[in-house]
Scaffold this motif. Structure first.
Motif, PDB file in Angstrom:
ATOM      1  N   LYS A 169       4.988  -8.997  -0.040  1.00 12.96           N
ATOM      2  CA  LYS A 169       5.757  -8.113  -0.696  1.00 12.96           C
ATOM      3  C   LYS A 169       4.714  -7.671  -1.953  1.00 12.96           C
ATOM      4  CE  LYS A 169       9.241 -10.341  -1.179  1.00 12.96           C
ATOM      5  NZ  LYS A 169       9.119 -11.625  -0.532  1.00 12.96           N
ATOM      6  N   ARG A 171       3.567  -5.029  -4.939  1.00 10.59           N
ATOM      7  CA  ARG A 171       3.999  -4.103  -6.109  1.00 10.59           C
ATOM      8  C   ARG A 171       2.805  -2.962  -5.894  1.00 10.59           C
ATOM      9  NH1 ARG A 171       2.635  -1.142 -10.117  1.00 10.59           N
ATOM     10  NH2 ARG A 171       0.746  -1.839 -10.081  1.00 10.59           N
ATOM     11  N   LYS A 178       0.771   3.462  -1.427  1.00  8.70           N
ATOM     12  CA  LYS A 178       2.185   2.959  -0.652  1.00  8.70           C
ATOM     13  C   LYS A 178       1.461   3.162   0.656  1.00  8.70           C
ATOM     14  CE  LYS A 178       6.979   4.595   0.769  1.00  8.70           C
ATOM     15  NZ  LYS A 178       6.877   4.609   2.149  1.00  8.70           N
ATOM     16  N   GLU A 182       1.504  -0.219   3.400  1.00  6.41           N
ATOM     17  CA  GLU A 182       2.010  -0.080   4.633  1.00  6.41           C
ATOM     18  C   GLU A 182       1.220  -0.255   6.056  1.00  6.41           C
ATOM     19  OE1 GLU A 182       5.831   2.907   3.613  1.00  6.41           O
ATOM     20  OE2 GLU A 182       3.906   3.733   4.393  1.00  6.41           O
ATOM     21  N   VAL A 187       4.322  -5.086   2.740  1.00  7.89           N
ATOM     22  CA  VAL A 187       5.745  -4.474   2.356  1.00  7.89           C
ATOM     23  C   VAL A 187       5.511  -3.850   0.935  1.00  7.89           C
ATOM     24  CG1 VAL A 187       8.187  -4.627   1.993  1.00  7.89           C
ATOM     25  CG2 VAL A 187       7.031  -5.788   3.609  1.00  7.89           C
ATOM     26  N   ILE A 189       6.199  -2.503  -2.553  1.00  9.56           N
ATOM     27  CA  ILE A 189       7.333  -2.472  -3.676  1.00  9.56           C
ATOM     28  C   ILE A 189       7.224  -1.439  -4.644  1.00  9.56           C
ATOM     29  CG2 ILE A 189       9.072  -3.693  -5.135  1.00  9.56           C
ATOM     30  CD1 ILE A 189       9.448  -4.668  -2.052  1.00  9.56           C
ATOM     31  N   ALA A 191       7.146   0.129  -8.269  1.00 14.13           N
ATOM     32  CA  ALA A 191       7.540  -0.220  -9.485  1.00 14.13           C
ATOM     33  C   ALA A 191       6.418  -0.103 -10.302  1.00 14.13           C
ATOM     34  CB  ALA A 191       7.853  -2.018  -9.628  1.00 14.13           C
ATOM     35  N   LEU A 199       9.271  -9.093 -11.857  1.00 14.21           N
ATOM     36  CA  LEU A 199       9.289  -9.142 -10.483  1.00 14.21           C
ATOM     37  C   LEU A 199       8.559 -10.523  -9.816  1.00 14.21           C
ATOM     38  CD1 LEU A 199       9.106  -5.373  -9.607  1.00 14.21           C
ATOM     39  CD2 LEU A 199      11.137  -6.808  -9.648  1.00 14.21           C
ATOM     40  N   VAL A 204      10.593 -11.873  -6.317  1.00 12.51           N
ATOM     41  CA  VAL A 204      10.748 -10.377  -5.784  1.00 12.51           C
ATOM     42  C   VAL A 204       9.030 -10.017  -5.229  1.00 12.51           C
ATOM     43  CG1 VAL A 204      11.454  -7.931  -5.887  1.00 12.51           C
ATOM     44  CG2 VAL A 204      12.559  -9.535  -7.272  1.00 12.51           C
ATOM     45  N   LEU A 205       8.203 -10.244  -5.707  1.00 14.72           N
ATOM     46  CA  LEU A 205       6.908  -9.800  -5.295  1.00 14.72           C
ATOM     47  C   LEU A 205       6.105 -11.122  -4.925  1.00 14.72           C
ATOM     48  CD1 LEU A 205       5.829  -7.422  -8.085  1.00 14.72           C
ATOM     49  CD2 LEU A 205       6.634  -6.997  -5.738  1.00 14.72           C
ATOM     50  N   SER A 208       0.521  -7.904  -6.350  1.00 14.38           N
ATOM     51  CA  SER A 208       0.756  -6.796  -7.268  1.00 14.38           C
ATOM     52  C   SER A 208      -0.668  -6.142  -7.265  1.00 14.38           C
ATOM     53  CB  SER A 208       1.399  -7.066  -8.479  1.00 14.38           C
ATOM     54  OG  SER A 208       1.585  -5.783  -9.025  1.00 14.38           O
TER      55      SER A 208
END
Length: 344
Positions: A169, A171, A178, A182, A187, A189, A191, A199, A204-205, A208
């Motif tokens: 994941k 950021r 993006k 991908e 994944v 995220i 932000a 995060l 969550v991440l 980054s």
């Protein structure tokens, strides 16, 4: 004799006061909206330096006053200048990606490791290919700048192969980042960079996307100890400094010419030099504190190149939609200028 002397002194003082008031009345004060903290280097070492230069070259006839707080969100700052809510604003073209699609080429992988050269090359490209594009109407473009080489940063492991990115994941910001994330199996995220700390702290991440200066300036050093440096950058970012067009035209020709001398290429150079300095200092500092720096495997590098090539082809095919007749020629010119400026 004393009375005569007093009269002369009063006359001189009155004349000096009148002159001062006249100069004050003639001075034009322009407001600038700034959305980063007043201590951030973009404000102290770039925008304030430029504002001071404006006062100097116009001999005090034009002054730039930074507002105590921004008059809108970062993404609104182009419109704030165009509509005259603030006279001068700055911002990130990436915050309105559809509107400024003509500049996507300068945010793709391998844009360059030298933020000063990429900033000046971007200004020269804008002047040659985009200055009359309707997208940029309503403002006076005072300068542009590049973010510098984007880095893949991770909290717990080195990212070397495509497999290292699978299901991680990450950021990111903007459509180019993006798409890269991908297609590399991670994944994305979405932000802002300002949310990365919480995060990462909250799990969550896993990683980054940031430049090296951003890792330091957003205080992410403890959360992101692993860095993969992609030659030429994993991505880049593009920025603007603009002024309301009506307000610009109200300035005298003399003052507009004076301001232009410290804007344009000069501003791009100022911007790029400072970002390069920040990146170099941050990289050295993180290396000293034991951070891990990795190079991508040939497989990962080739996959990034493949995604970039597809993105560039798709973007170029839509050139007519964003008002660029020769998108490939524009990209080639930008690259040529970058190489000329770096001596490569």
């Amino acid at each position: 004799m004393k009375m005569k002397t007093k009269t002369i002194i009063r006359t001189l003082c009155a004349a000096a006061l009148t002159s001062t008031l006249a100069l004050s009345a003639q001075a034009t004060t322009l407001t600038m909206s700034n959305w980063v903290p007043p201590t951030h280097f973009v404000m102290t070492d770039i925008l304030q330096v430029w504002a001071d230069q404006v006062g100097e070259v116009t001999e005090g006839r034009v002054k730039v006053r930074v507002l105590p707080k921004p008059v809108g969100s970062p993404a609104q700052h182009w419109e704030l200048a165009r509509k005259g809510v603030a006279d001068i604003t700055w911002g990130n073209f990436t915050y309105e990606p559809d509107r400024f699609k003509s500049l996507w080429f300068a945010e793709m992988p391998f844009n360059g490791d030298n933020a000063e050269a990429s900033s000046v090359a971007l200004w020269d490209t804008y002047q040659k290919y985009l200055s009359t594009n309707p997208t940029f109407a309503g403002v006076q473009m005072l300068g542009v700048g590049s973010l510098g080489p984007g880095v893949i940063n991770h909290g717990s492991k080195d990212i070397i192969t495509p497999q290292d990115l699978e299901n991680q994941k990450i950021r990111m910001g903007g459509p180019i980042q993006k798409r890269l994330i991908e297609e590399l199996g991670a994944v994305p995220i979405a932000a802002p960079a300002t949310k990365a700390y919480e995060l990462l702290e909250g799990g969550v991440l896993d990683g980054s996307l940031h430049t090296m200066e951003s890792v330091v300036n957003f205080r992410l050093s403890e959360q992101l100890p692993h860095h993969t440096l992609i030659p030429g950058g994993f991505y880049d970012g593009t920025f603007y400094l603009v002024m309301n067009e009506r307000k610009w035209k109200k300035l005298s020709e003399e003052d507009r010419q004076a301001i232009n001398k410290v804007s344009g290429a000069a501003f791009a150079q100022l911007w790029g030099q400072e970002f390069k300095r920040q990146i170099d200092n941050a990289t050295a500092s993180l290396k000293e504190t034991g951070h891990q720096f990795s190079a991508p495997s040939p497989e990962l590098l080739e996959k990034i190149r493949s995604v970039r090539d597809n993105l560039m082809q798709e973007w170029a095919a839509q050139g007519a939609d964003f008002g660029v007749d020769q998108p490939k020629e524009m990209v080639d010119f930008h690259r040529k200028r970058y190489l000329e400026l770096t001596g490569e």
